[in-house]
Every structure is written in C-alpha cells, then in structure tokens.
Design a protein around this motif. Structure first.
Motif, PDB file in Angstrom:
ATOM      1  N   LYS A 176       0.802  -1.224   0.000  1.00 42.97           N
ATOM      2  CA  LYS A 176       0.000   0.000   0.000  1.00 42.97           C
ATOM      3  C   LYS A 176       0.836   1.275   0.000  1.00 42.97           C
ATOM      4  O   LYS A 176       0.302   2.355   0.257  1.00 42.97           O
ATOM      5  CB  LYS A 176      -0.928  -0.009   1.214  1.00 42.97           C
ATOM      6  CG  LYS A 176      -1.928  -1.153   1.212  1.00 42.97           C
ATOM      7  CD  LYS A 176      -2.847  -1.085   2.430  1.00 42.97           C
ATOM      8  CE  LYS A 176      -3.859  -2.219   2.414  1.00 42.97           C
ATOM      9  NZ  LYS A 176      -4.767  -2.169   3.596  1.00 42.97           N
ATOM     10  N   SER A 177       2.118   1.158  -0.277  1.00 44.56           N
ATOM     11  CA  SER A 177       2.987   2.341  -0.217  1.00 44.56           C
ATOM     12  C   SER A 177       3.150   3.035  -1.569  1.00 44.56           C
ATOM     13  O   SER A 177       4.128   3.750  -1.790  1.00 44.56           O
ATOM     14  CB  SER A 177       4.361   1.945   0.338  1.00 44.56           C
ATOM     15  OG  SER A 177       4.249   1.468   1.656  1.00 44.56           O
ATOM     16  N   PHE A 178       2.221   2.801  -2.488  1.00 47.12           N
ATOM     17  CA  PHE A 178       2.222   3.504  -3.777  1.00 47.12           C
ATOM     18  C   PHE A 178       1.457   4.817  -3.632  1.00 47.12           C
ATOM     19  O   PHE A 178       0.576   4.953  -2.769  1.00 47.12           O
ATOM     20  CB  PHE A 178       1.586   2.636  -4.869  1.00 47.12           C
ATOM     21  CG  PHE A 178       2.445   1.488  -5.310  1.00 47.12           C
ATOM     22  CD1 PHE A 178       3.356   1.637  -6.343  1.00 47.12           C
ATOM     23  CD2 PHE A 178       2.339   0.253  -4.691  1.00 47.12           C
ATOM     24  CE1 PHE A 178       4.149   0.572  -6.751  1.00 47.12           C
ATOM     25  CE2 PHE A 178       3.132  -0.818  -5.087  1.00 47.12           C
ATOM     26  CZ  PHE A 178       4.029  -0.649  -6.118  1.00 47.12           C
ATOM     27  N   TYR A 196       6.679   4.193  -5.783  1.00 50.35           N
ATOM     28  CA  TYR A 196       6.689   3.448  -4.518  1.00 50.35           C
ATOM     29  C   TYR A 196       7.711   4.033  -3.557  1.00 50.35           C
ATOM     30  O   TYR A 196       8.838   4.349  -3.949  1.00 50.35           O
ATOM     31  CB  TYR A 196       7.027   1.976  -4.784  1.00 50.35           C
ATOM     32  CG  TYR A 196       6.910   1.092  -3.572  1.00 50.35           C
ATOM     33  CD1 TYR A 196       5.680   0.625  -3.143  1.00 50.35           C
ATOM     34  CD2 TYR A 196       8.042   0.721  -2.844  1.00 50.35           C
ATOM     35  CE1 TYR A 196       5.558  -0.192  -2.032  1.00 50.35           C
ATOM     36  CE2 TYR A 196       7.926  -0.097  -1.722  1.00 50.35           C
ATOM     37  CZ  TYR A 196       6.689  -0.549  -1.321  1.00 50.35           C
ATOM     38  OH  TYR A 196       6.569  -1.353  -0.212  1.00 50.35           O
ATOM     39  N   THR A 197       7.316   4.192  -2.297  1.00 54.13           N
ATOM     40  CA  THR A 197       8.213   4.715  -1.270  1.00 54.13           C
ATOM     41  C   THR A 197       8.335   3.707  -0.135  1.00 54.13           C
ATOM     42  O   THR A 197       7.329   3.213   0.367  1.00 54.13           O
ATOM     43  CB  THR A 197       7.708   6.047  -0.701  1.00 54.13           C
ATOM     44  OG1 THR A 197       7.608   7.007  -1.758  1.00 54.13           O
ATOM     45  CG2 THR A 197       8.667   6.582   0.360  1.00 54.13           C
ATOM     46  N   ASN A 206      -1.147   2.557  -9.890  1.00 51.52           N
ATOM     47  CA  ASN A 206      -0.502   1.680  -8.915  1.00 51.52           C
ATOM     48  C   ASN A 206      -0.381   0.244  -9.396  1.00 51.52           C
ATOM     49  O   ASN A 206       0.602  -0.441  -9.095  1.00 51.52           O
ATOM     50  CB  ASN A 206      -1.278   1.708  -7.593  1.00 51.52           C
ATOM     51  CG  ASN A 206      -1.119   3.027  -6.856  1.00 51.52           C
ATOM     52  OD1 ASN A 206      -0.265   3.846  -7.208  1.00 51.52           O
ATOM     53  ND2 ASN A 206      -1.943   3.238  -5.859  1.00 51.52           N
ATOM     54  N   GLU A 207      -1.375  -0.222 -10.116  1.00 47.45           N
ATOM     55  CA  GLU A 207      -1.362  -1.608 -10.585  1.00 47.45           C
ATOM     56  C   GLU A 207      -0.187  -1.861 -11.521  1.00 47.45           C
ATOM     57  O   GLU A 207       0.518  -2.864 -11.403  1.00 47.45           O
ATOM     58  CB  GLU A 207      -2.678  -1.942 -11.289  1.00 47.45           C
ATOM     59  CG  GLU A 207      -2.790  -3.402 -11.715  1.00 47.45           C
ATOM     60  CD  GLU A 207      -4.079  -3.716 -12.437  1.00 47.45           C
ATOM     61  OE1 GLU A 207      -4.270  -4.885 -12.842  1.00 47.45           O
ATOM     62  OE2 GLU A 207      -4.904  -2.793 -12.614  1.00 47.45           O
ATOM     63  N   PHE A 216       7.479  -8.223  -2.255  1.00 45.97           N
ATOM     64  CA  PHE A 216       6.291  -7.696  -1.599  1.00 45.97           C
ATOM     65  C   PHE A 216       5.655  -8.734  -0.680  1.00 45.97           C
ATOM     66  O   PHE A 216       5.789  -9.952  -0.887  1.00 45.97           O
ATOM     67  CB  PHE A 216       5.267  -7.236  -2.645  1.00 45.97           C
ATOM     68  CG  PHE A 216       5.663  -5.995  -3.377  1.00 45.97           C
ATOM     69  CD1 PHE A 216       5.566  -4.762  -2.765  1.00 45.97           C
ATOM     70  CD2 PHE A 216       6.142  -6.070  -4.683  1.00 45.97           C
ATOM     71  CE1 PHE A 216       5.934  -3.604  -3.441  1.00 45.97           C
ATOM     72  CE2 PHE A 216       6.497  -4.909  -5.359  1.00 45.97           C
ATOM     73  CZ  PHE A 216       6.410  -3.683  -4.737  1.00 45.97           C
ATOM     74  N   ARG A 217       4.948  -8.221   0.313  1.00 42.40           N
ATOM     75  CA  ARG A 217       4.264  -9.083   1.275  1.00 42.40           C
ATOM     76  C   ARG A 217       3.107  -9.803   0.577  1.00 42.40           C
ATOM     77  O   ARG A 217       2.381  -9.199  -0.224  1.00 42.40           O
ATOM     78  CB  ARG A 217       3.740  -8.218   2.422  1.00 42.40           C
ATOM     79  CG  ARG A 217       3.331  -8.943   3.676  1.00 42.40           C
ATOM     80  CD  ARG A 217       3.014  -7.931   4.759  1.00 42.40           C
ATOM     81  NE  ARG A 217       4.187  -7.125   5.096  1.00 42.40           N
ATOM     82  CZ  ARG A 217       4.126  -5.956   5.718  1.00 42.40           C
ATOM     83  NH1 ARG A 217       2.957  -5.431   6.033  1.00 42.40           N
ATOM     84  NH2 ARG A 217       5.251  -5.301   6.004  1.00 42.40           N
ATOM     85  N   LYS A 218       2.946 -11.051   0.887  1.00 43.25           N
ATOM     86  CA  LYS A 218       1.853 -11.826   0.297  1.00 43.25           C
ATOM     87  C   LYS A 218       0.534 -11.429   0.957  1.00 43.25           C
ATOM     88  O   LYS A 218       0.464 -11.194   2.156  1.00 43.25           O
ATOM     89  CB  LYS A 218       2.096 -13.321   0.488  1.00 43.25           C
ATOM     90  CG  LYS A 218       3.309 -13.839  -0.281  1.00 43.25           C
ATOM     91  CD  LYS A 218       3.463 -15.345  -0.102  1.00 43.25           C
ATOM     92  CE  LYS A 218       4.652 -15.865  -0.897  1.00 43.25           C
ATOM     93  NZ  LYS A 218       4.847 -17.328  -0.727  1.00 43.25           N
ATOM     94  N   GLN A 219      -0.505 -11.404   0.150  1.00 41.60           N
ATOM     95  CA  GLN A 219      -1.831 -11.009   0.661  1.00 41.60           C
ATOM     96  C   GLN A 219      -2.452 -12.139   1.494  1.00 41.60           C
ATOM     97  O   GLN A 219      -2.201 -13.298   1.254  1.00 41.60           O
ATOM     98  CB  GLN A 219      -2.746 -10.643  -0.504  1.00 41.60           C
ATOM     99  CG  GLN A 219      -2.356  -9.348  -1.185  1.00 41.60           C
ATOM    100  CD  GLN A 219      -3.308  -8.988  -2.312  1.00 41.60           C
ATOM    101  OE1 GLN A 219      -3.986  -9.843  -2.889  1.00 41.60           O
ATOM    102  NE2 GLN A 219      -3.375  -7.711  -2.642  1.00 41.60           N
TER     103      GLN A 219
END
Length: 206
Positions: free
Chosen positions: A146-148, A154-155, A189-190, A203-206
């Motif tokens: 969610k950092s977009f 991305y940050t 973002n996508e 990235f973290r897995k959902q």
C-alpha cells in the motif's frame, strides 16, 4: 632537449599510460533483466501493443533526515558520507524552509541529505537493494503493497542505514533511517506494482 630524446620520452610516456578500455560499457544486470524478461512479461500481463507503453524505472531518490543535526552539525557530514558510499554519487544537503521555535529550528539550516539516481547508477542501486540490502532487514516479512502514491511510484523506509554493506558500522555515530522513493513511468498503482514485482521486489503476500 634534442628531437631524438623528446621522441624517446613521448614513447616512454605512452607505454606507462594505462590502457584504455575497449568496446562499449556493459549494461547493468538489472537493466538486461528488464529488457529481456520484464518487458515481454508486462506486455502480456497488461496487454500492451507497443513496447513504449511498458512502464520503466525513471529515477530513485534516497533521503535521510537528520533532526539531531540542529544540535550536532557533524551528523550532516556523516549522512552525506553515508549516502555517497551507498549510491556512488555526491548527495545534496537539504535545509529547513522555515523556523520552528518548538524544535529549536532556524530557517535555512542543514537538516538532512538526499541523492537522486538515474541511468546506470539507478539500475545498479536497485539491483543491490533487491538482491542484498532488503534481505538483510531484521525480521523482514515482505514490503507493504500500500505504499504507492496513486501514480505508480513506490516509497519504502529503512530504520537503519547499516543494512547496506557499503556502510562501515564502526564509523557511524548514530543509527539513522532513510526513505527510498522509486519513481516509475507507470500511470497507476497496478502497473507500478507489476513492474516492481517483475523486477524482483519482495512484496508481502496477501
């Protein structure tokens, strides 16, 4: 000096000179991966019809805020040296825009440092960030998705600069964090997430 002696001296200087590199400079490993693997994958994933539609990395900005520099100016030099070692490029000192009495902050005093990477240095830094630095983060469980910022940029934040192998811990007086902003040419973002995921961002897995 005679003409013959001058010719011998010039000949000797040419022999002592370091040989020049031949051929073109090789592309960074991550740039090769992008062109060879990522571009075809993103074209299939998002249905792009033209290669120029595929998002790419634009620049990477690394920023270190040093709030304690208000009372200890040496911390600014430490931050500058740290960013220079990490990025291979001379950073810019950032200064306060206005005075804030509660924080004993005066206008236009050094409060941090930042560096903007493009081209070869950008690709090389991104490669080291993904392959070496991020896996060294303590208790790492993946980067948040969610950092977009809504435009494909991305940050991410790091709490300790010592996760970079280039930083000598013995020369660090104070552990400091930093923000790393990865700017892309993605329109949303996508697409930005797809680009960074294909490039290997964990990235973290959902």
């Amino acid at each position: 000096m005679s003409k013959e002696a001058k010719q011998k001296k010039e000949s000797g200087d040419k022999k002592d000179a370091a040989p020049k590199a031949k051929g073109p400079v090789p592309k960074p490993r991550m740039r090769v991966k992008y062109e060879k693997d990522v571009v075809p994958s993103l074209m299939k994933r998002f249905g792009y019809k033209n290669v120029n539609q595929v998002p790419r990395l634009d620049k990477i900005v690394i920023n270190m805020g040093v709030g304690d520099a208000v009372s200890d100016a040496k911390l600014i030099d430490e931050a500058v040296n740290c960013l220079r070692d990490i990025s291979g490029q001379k950073p810019v000192v950032t200064r306060s825009k206005k005075a804030i009495s509660n924080f004993k902050l005066r206008e236009n005093i050094p409060i941090g440092a930042k560096v903007t990477l493009r081209g070869v240095r950008m690709w090389e830094f991104f490669d080291r960030l993904v392959a070496i630095t991020i896996p060294r983060i303590r208790d790492f469980r993946g980067l948040p998705r969610k950092s977009f910022d809504g435009f494909g940029n991305y940050t991410m934040g790091l709490k300790e600069q010592i996760v970079f192998l280039e930083v000598d811990r013995d020369k660090i007086a104070k552990i400091s964090g930093m923000d790393i902003c990865i700017n892309t040419t993605a329109s949303n973002n996508e697409e930005g997430f797809g680009l960074l995921e294909e490039l290997g961002m964990p990235f973290r897995k959902q």
